[in-house]
Motif scaffolding. Structure first.
Motif, PDB file in Angstrom:
ATOM      1  N   THR A 133       0.668  -1.077   0.016  1.00 44.14           N
ATOM      2  CA  THR A 133       0.036  -0.180  -0.085  1.00 44.14           C
ATOM      3  C   THR A 133       0.813   1.195  -0.097  1.00 44.14           C
ATOM      4  OG1 THR A 133      -1.679  -1.158   1.194  1.00 44.14           O
ATOM      5  CG2 THR A 133      -1.838   0.998   1.095  1.00 44.14           C
ATOM      6  N   PHE A 134       0.365   2.145  -0.910  1.00 38.46           N
ATOM      7  CA  PHE A 134       1.534   3.476  -1.150  1.00 38.46           C
ATOM      8  C   PHE A 134       0.596   4.705  -1.081  1.00 38.46           C
ATOM      9  CE2 PHE A 134       0.454   1.638  -5.058  1.00 38.46           C
ATOM     10  CZ  PHE A 134       0.384   2.603  -5.872  1.00 38.46           C
ATOM     11  N   ILE A 135       1.168   5.805  -0.871  1.00 32.32           N
ATOM     12  CA  ILE A 135       0.718   7.054  -1.198  1.00 32.32           C
ATOM     13  C   ILE A 135       1.403   7.571  -2.629  1.00 32.32           C
ATOM     14  CG2 ILE A 135      -0.306   7.709   0.892  1.00 32.32           C
ATOM     15  CD1 ILE A 135       2.246   9.424   1.443  1.00 32.32           C
ATOM     16  N   GLN A 136       0.799   8.439  -3.368  1.00 29.14           N
ATOM     17  CA  GLN A 136       1.671   8.700  -4.749  1.00 29.14           C
ATOM     18  C   GLN A 136       1.512  10.205  -4.766  1.00 29.14           C
ATOM     19  OE1 GLN A 136       1.033   6.723  -8.108  1.00 29.14           O
ATOM     20  NE2 GLN A 136      -1.095   7.208  -8.222  1.00 29.14           N
ATOM     21  N   ALA A 137       2.380  11.118  -5.340  1.00 30.23           N
ATOM     22  CA  ALA A 137       2.147  12.302  -5.908  1.00 30.23           C
ATOM     23  C   ALA A 137       2.853  12.259  -7.315  1.00 30.23           C
ATOM     24  CB  ALA A 137       3.113  13.404  -5.203  1.00 30.23           C
ATOM     25  N   ARG A 138       1.958  12.932  -8.428  1.00 30.40           N
ATOM     26  CA  ARG A 138       2.319  12.548  -9.831  1.00 30.40           C
ATOM     27  C   ARG A 138       1.983  13.877 -10.448  1.00 30.40           C
ATOM     28  NH1 ARG A 138      -0.631   8.819 -11.844  1.00 30.40           N
ATOM     29  NH2 ARG A 138      -2.480  10.267 -12.293  1.00 30.40           N
ATOM     30  N   ALA A 139       3.148  14.524 -11.438  1.00 30.49           N
ATOM     31  CA  ALA A 139       2.935  15.593 -12.166  1.00 30.49           C
ATOM     32  C   ALA A 139       3.226  14.923 -13.624  1.00 30.49           C
ATOM     33  CB  ALA A 139       4.105  16.642 -12.090  1.00 30.49           C
ATOM     34  N   GLU A 140       2.199  15.611 -14.624  1.00 31.84           N
ATOM     35  CA  GLU A 140       2.206  15.129 -16.150  1.00 31.84           C
ATOM     36  C   GLU A 140       1.933  16.537 -16.607  1.00 31.84           C
ATOM     37  OE1 GLU A 140      -0.801  12.118 -17.229  1.00 31.84           O
ATOM     38  OE2 GLU A 140      -1.531  12.380 -15.003  1.00 31.84           O
ATOM     39  N   TYR A 141       3.108  16.245 -17.821  1.00 33.59           N
ATOM     40  CA  TYR A 141       2.865  17.481 -18.712  1.00 33.59           C
ATOM     41  C   TYR A 141       2.235  16.860 -20.185  1.00 33.59           C
ATOM     42  CZ  TYR A 141       4.478  21.040 -21.860  1.00 33.59           C
ATOM     43  OH  TYR A 141       4.390  22.160 -22.857  1.00 33.59           O
ATOM     44  N   GLN A 142       1.129  17.361 -20.444  1.00 34.95           N
ATOM     45  CA  GLN A 142       0.150  17.069 -21.285  1.00 34.95           C
ATOM     46  C   GLN A 142       0.021  17.850 -22.482  1.00 34.95           C
ATOM     47  OE1 GLN A 142      -3.361  16.547 -18.803  1.00 34.95           O
ATOM     48  NE2 GLN A 142      -2.751  14.657 -18.142  1.00 34.95           N
ATOM     49  N   PHE A 143      -0.112  17.448 -23.765  1.00 36.40           N
ATOM     50  CA  PHE A 143      -0.366  18.097 -24.876  1.00 36.40           C
ATOM     51  C   PHE A 143      -1.365  17.432 -25.746  1.00 36.40           C
ATOM     52  CE2 PHE A 143       3.470  15.778 -25.719  1.00 36.40           C
ATOM     53  CZ  PHE A 143       3.245  15.324 -26.952  1.00 36.40           C
ATOM     54  N   LEU A 144      -2.112  18.478 -26.364  1.00 31.95           N
ATOM     55  CA  LEU A 144      -3.287  18.072 -27.181  1.00 31.95           C
ATOM     56  C   LEU A 144      -2.950  17.974 -28.686  1.00 31.95           C
ATOM     57  CD1 LEU A 144      -5.990  19.997 -25.754  1.00 31.95           C
ATOM     58  CD2 LEU A 144      -5.358  17.707 -24.997  1.00 31.95           C
ATOM     59  N   PHE A 145      -3.435  16.938 -29.329  1.00 29.95           N
ATOM     60  CA  PHE A 145      -2.867  16.972 -30.874  1.00 29.95           C
ATOM     61  C   PHE A 145      -4.050  16.063 -31.628  1.00 29.95           C
ATOM     62  CE2 PHE A 145      -1.424  13.006 -28.888  1.00 29.95           C
ATOM     63  CZ  PHE A 145      -1.761  11.879 -29.839  1.00 29.95           C
ATOM     64  N   ASP A 146      -4.164  16.498 -32.887  1.00 25.47           N
ATOM     65  CA  ASP A 146      -5.201  16.000 -33.878  1.00 25.47           C
ATOM     66  C   ASP A 146      -4.466  14.673 -34.673  1.00 25.47           C
ATOM     67  OD1 ASP A 146      -7.491  17.101 -32.872  1.00 25.47           O
ATOM     68  OD2 ASP A 146      -7.082  18.921 -34.064  1.00 25.47           O
ATOM     69  N   SER A 147      -3.091  15.276 -35.102  1.00 24.97           N
ATOM     70  CA  SER A 147      -2.359  14.498 -36.115  1.00 24.97           C
ATOM     71  C   SER A 147      -0.704  14.347 -35.473  1.00 24.97           C
ATOM     72  CB  SER A 147      -2.505  14.968 -37.435  1.00 24.97           C
ATOM     73  OG  SER A 147      -1.868  16.324 -37.372  1.00 24.97           O
ATOM     74  N   GLY A 148      -0.053  13.518 -36.354  1.00 21.20           N
ATOM     75  CA  GLY A 148       1.406  13.702 -35.947  1.00 21.20           C
ATOM     76  C   GLY A 148       1.976  14.809 -36.024  1.00 21.20           C
ATOM     77  N   ASP A 149       1.440  15.576 -36.914  1.00 22.20           N
ATOM     78  CA  ASP A 149       2.281  17.199 -37.299  1.00 22.20           C
ATOM     79  C   ASP A 149       1.775  18.105 -35.978  1.00 22.20           C
ATOM     80  OD1 ASP A 149       3.224  16.244 -39.609  1.00 22.20           O
ATOM     81  OD2 ASP A 149       1.602  16.945 -40.909  1.00 22.20           O
TER      82      ASP A 149
END
Length: 185
Positions: A148-164
């Protein structure tokens, strides 16, 4: 006679030290954390509010994964968030969700386990265009008990419609922070 007077004191000291010895054994190399083939479930939350509580948001994220090795976790993450936004002539509620696959690599073998990873999936809802989402993440799990653990997480997220658009939108990403707890089984 003198020994009989000290016997209760010795018994109390022994009973007090027994949990400490058990905890020391529990925090040993092989008894804490996951093993290859184990599964993991975690539940995390996030939230924010303006100083006047006019604009507020909160979210919840559930992760389910499988340990491919003692250090590598692959799984799926479901997040749901709600935002109550007020402004000049604007009062609106937004519900958003995202479903992502993720892979995390954990470091160390003690109670504290830092990790890094990546995720890929989709975001959808009222306040966003339905589109792809990708991200890099880092965090820390701290085992309170062997599984059993506690956790903290940071995510850098970006949106996209295609590879470009993914490479174009990386610079316009956003940070997401979560704090929660989980277990291995």
């Amino acid at each position: 006679m003198n020994m009989l007077k000290k016997a209760p004191l010795v018994a109390i000291m022994g009973a007090t030290l027994l949990p400490a010895v058990a905890m020391a054994n529990m925090h040993g190399h092989s008894s804490i954390g996951p093993n290859q083939g184990d599964r993991e479930f975690s539940l995390s939350g996030t939230g924010s509010s303006s100083k006047d509580f006019d604009n507020s948001s909160f979210g919840i994220s559930a992760d389910y994964g499988w340990y491919l090795s003692d250090r590598t976790l692959a799984g799926i993450r479901q997040s749901i968030s709600y935002a109550d936004v007020e402004g000049e002539g604007l009062t609106d509620d937004f519900w958003n969700g995202s479903t992502r696959g993720f892979v995390d690599y954990h470091f160390g073998q003690n109670a504290a386990r830092p990790f890094v990873g990546a995720s890929l999936g989709a975001i959808y809802g009222d306040g966003v265009n339905d589109t792809g989402i990708a991200g890099l993440e880092a965090g820390l799990k701290y085992y309170l008990l062997p599984t059993t653990f506690i956790q903290a997480r940071a995510e850098y997220q970006f949106l996209f419609d295609s590879g470009d658009s993914a490479s174009d939108n990386f610079d316009d990403g956003a940070w997401a922070y979560t704090f929660g707890m989980g277990l291995n089984f």
